[in-house]
Design a protein around this motif. Sequence first.
Motif, short mmCIF file in Angstrom:
data_model
loop_
_atom_site.label_atom_id
_atom_site.label_comp_id
_atom_site.label_asym_id
_atom_site.label_seq_id
_atom_site.Cartn_x
_atom_site.Cartn_y
_atom_site.Cartn_z
N VAL A 288 9.82 4.02 -0.54
CA VAL A 288 9.53 2.55 -0.94
C VAL A 288 8.06 2.93 -1.59
CG1 VAL A 288 8.26 0.66 0.00
CG2 VAL A 288 10.23 1.62 0.82
N GLU A 289 7.57 2.36 -2.88
CA GLU A 289 6.16 2.35 -3.26
C GLU A 289 5.20 1.73 -2.76
OE1 GLU A 289 5.76 4.57 -6.22
OE2 GLU A 289 7.77 5.10 -5.74
N GLY A 290 3.95 2.24 -2.64
CA GLY A 290 2.91 1.54 -1.93
C GLY A 290 2.88 1.92 -0.48
N ARG A 291 2.18 0.92 0.31
CA ARG A 291 2.41 1.36 1.62
C ARG A 291 2.81 0.34 2.57
NH1 ARG A 291 0.47 6.24 2.61
NH2 ARG A 291 -0.46 5.49 4.50
N ILE A 292 3.24 -0.96 1.87
CA ILE A 292 3.81 -1.86 2.61
C ILE A 292 5.22 -1.52 3.08
CG2 ILE A 292 4.50 -4.47 2.80
CD1 ILE A 292 2.32 -4.94 0.54
N GLY A 297 16.80 -6.73 6.90
CA GLY A 297 16.99 -8.18 6.22
C GLY A 297 16.42 -8.42 5.04
N CYS A 298 15.40 -7.32 4.47
CA CYS A 298 14.84 -7.52 3.28
C CYS A 298 15.96 -7.37 2.02
CB CYS A 298 13.78 -6.68 3.06
SG CYS A 298 12.80 -6.78 1.34
N ARG A 299 15.84 -8.43 1.19
CA ARG A 299 17.03 -8.26 0.09
C ARG A 299 16.58 -7.28 -0.78
NH1 ARG A 299 20.65 -12.72 0.03
NH2 ARG A 299 21.85 -11.03 -1.28
N ILE A 300 17.47 -6.74 -1.75
CA ILE A 300 17.26 -5.77 -2.83
C ILE A 300 17.71 -6.16 -3.95
CG2 ILE A 300 17.45 -3.40 -3.57
CD1 ILE A 300 15.74 -3.48 -1.23
N TYR A 301 16.99 -6.13 -5.37
CA TYR A 301 17.32 -6.65 -6.36
C TYR A 301 17.47 -5.47 -7.55
CZ TYR A 301 16.79 -11.25 -4.26
OH TYR A 301 16.69 -12.35 -3.53
N HIS A 302 18.29 -5.96 -8.58
CA HIS A 302 18.36 -5.19 -9.85
C HIS A 302 18.19 -6.31 -10.95
CE1 HIS A 302 20.28 -3.89 -13.65
NE2 HIS A 302 19.58 -2.77 -13.44
N GLN A 303 17.02 -6.34 -11.33
CA GLN A 303 16.33 -7.41 -11.99
C GLN A 303 16.90 -8.95 -11.38
OE1 GLN A 303 18.97 -7.17 -15.77
NE2 GLN A 303 17.76 -5.27 -16.44
N ALA A 341 12.37 -4.60 -4.10
CA ALA A 341 12.58 -5.36 -2.58
C ALA A 341 11.47 -6.53 -2.69
CB ALA A 341 12.39 -4.38 -1.70
N LEU A 342 11.93 -7.62 -2.29
CA LEU A 342 10.94 -8.97 -2.18
C LEU A 342 10.62 -8.81 -0.70
CD1 LEU A 342 12.63 -11.60 -4.22
CD2 LEU A 342 10.48 -10.15 -4.61
N VAL A 343 9.09 -8.76 -0.59
CA VAL A 343 8.51 -8.94 0.53
C VAL A 343 7.60 -9.88 0.53
CG1 VAL A 343 6.91 -7.85 2.25
CG2 VAL A 343 8.97 -6.33 1.06
N SER A 346 6.66 -11.11 -2.93
CA SER A 346 6.24 -10.01 -3.74
C SER A 346 6.95 -8.95 -4.01
CB SER A 346 4.77 -9.60 -3.21
OG SER A 346 3.81 -10.66 -2.76
N PRO A 347 7.13 -8.44 -5.19
CA PRO A 347 8.16 -7.53 -5.54
C PRO A 347 7.57 -6.30 -5.27
CG PRO A 347 7.02 -8.25 -7.76
CD PRO A 347 6.54 -9.07 -6.49
N ILE A 348 8.33 -5.18 -4.66
CA ILE A 348 8.06 -3.83 -4.27
C ILE A 348 9.19 -2.88 -4.84
CG2 ILE A 348 7.68 -2.23 -2.54
CD1 ILE A 348 6.46 -4.31 -0.96
N LEU A 349 8.71 -1.93 -5.40
CA LEU A 349 9.65 -0.98 -6.25
C LEU A 349 10.36 -0.19 -5.12
CD1 LEU A 349 7.97 -0.06 -9.51
CD2 LEU A 349 10.06 -1.77 -9.40
N VAL A 350 11.63 0.10 -5.15
CA VAL A 350 12.15 1.31 -4.32
C VAL A 350 13.09 2.04 -5.21
CG1 VAL A 350 11.87 -0.28 -2.13
CG2 VAL A 350 14.12 -0.52 -3.86
N THR A 351 13.16 3.21 -4.63
CA THR A 351 13.99 4.36 -5.40
C THR A 351 15.11 4.85 -4.47
OG1 THR A 351 12.11 4.82 -6.67
CG2 THR A 351 14.07 6.41 -6.80
N VAL A 352 16.29 4.60 -4.87
CA VAL A 352 17.46 5.29 -4.13
C VAL A 352 17.24 6.73 -3.87
CG1 VAL A 352 19.91 5.48 -3.98
CG2 VAL A 352 19.10 3.33 -4.78
#
Length: 365
Positions: A288-292, A297-303, A341-343, A346-352
């Motif tokens: 997860v990018e950043g510190r949050i 339960g958080c949804r993950i999106y592609h576009q 990811a939407l928290v 707010s969008p947060i970038l995640v990398t598999v």
Amino acid sequence: MAMVTSSKQTPLYDLHRQLAAKMTTFAGYQMPVQYKNGIIHEHLHCRSQAGFFDISHMGQCRVIGEGAAEALEKLTPGGIVDLKLGAQKYTVLTHAEGGVIDDIIVTRIASGLAIIVNAGCKDKDFAYLRSRLPADCGFEELSELALLALQGPSAASVMTKFSAEAAGLTFMQACAAEIAGVACTISRSGYTGEDGFEISLPQAAAERIAGLLLAEAGVEPIGLGARDTLRLEAGLCLYGHELNETITPIEARLQWLFKKGHSDFPGAEKILAQWQNGPERVRVGLLVEGRIPVRDGCRIYHQDQAVGTVTSGSFSPSLNRPVAMALLDGRFAANGTVLTALVRNSPILVTVTSLPFVPHRYLRT
């Protein structure tokens, strides 16, 4: 009038209070979340020295009889019949639709099998096993036993002081032993990714043995908070999150559990078809990018397309960044795939990424 249900206590409840633990109700038990130094301290201490855990809320039972291993073989992905005396196996109980009733640890003992089940599942597990075991197998709940864990790189040197037999085990082996005159069953296993031991012993002796272990230099008590971050870093499934009755073992990437050629177990048709053809969704790790943190339960999106859901997420004390596990559409599950990811909108970038986040340090040989 609404019924008031009180939570249960483990034999170490008074000890936890003496150690100034912050308590919570978990799986119907009053359990310590953390102690005075906090979750991050406890987590890093377990990674660097040795942590003591009360896991007496877990369920313990035995399946007795010559046919015990053959009977459990038919309720799991297999390999139970191949266990030698004292050997352990992590496996799952599956149902007819391919989902997971529970994940369990099975140990081959002289009289049959000893089984540890999850605290929140033990009533349904015990009822299920009783209903599915043949008449020539006995079933015993071991409610009189407590369960303790000692985990971390110093665990073996501590255990050497108390039991040479236990200290001589390797990962996923168990033996009968004594600690300070108390008869125990000790296994070299755990839920942290570290080398360590789990100790099954009579409830009446639990507080005394806990006190002896905690008196050793470098041993500190660890609560549920750090237990969860440790297992997340180790990429280990938590029932109710990465596993449940709607998630198959293949979706959870537990293919390694399966005995080759074994197809006589509940849900085998669906599960083996998924193994051969690939499941539509799979468990992955996420950096997860950043510190949050991104939480379960958080949804993950592609576009703008929803492609998965976080099953566990937290801050990783070892990596000093947030990490997560998710059930993800298989088309987007390749390592290196960047998603969002939407928290709180707010969008947060995640990398598999591959699992585990922190390498296991089990003593295998």
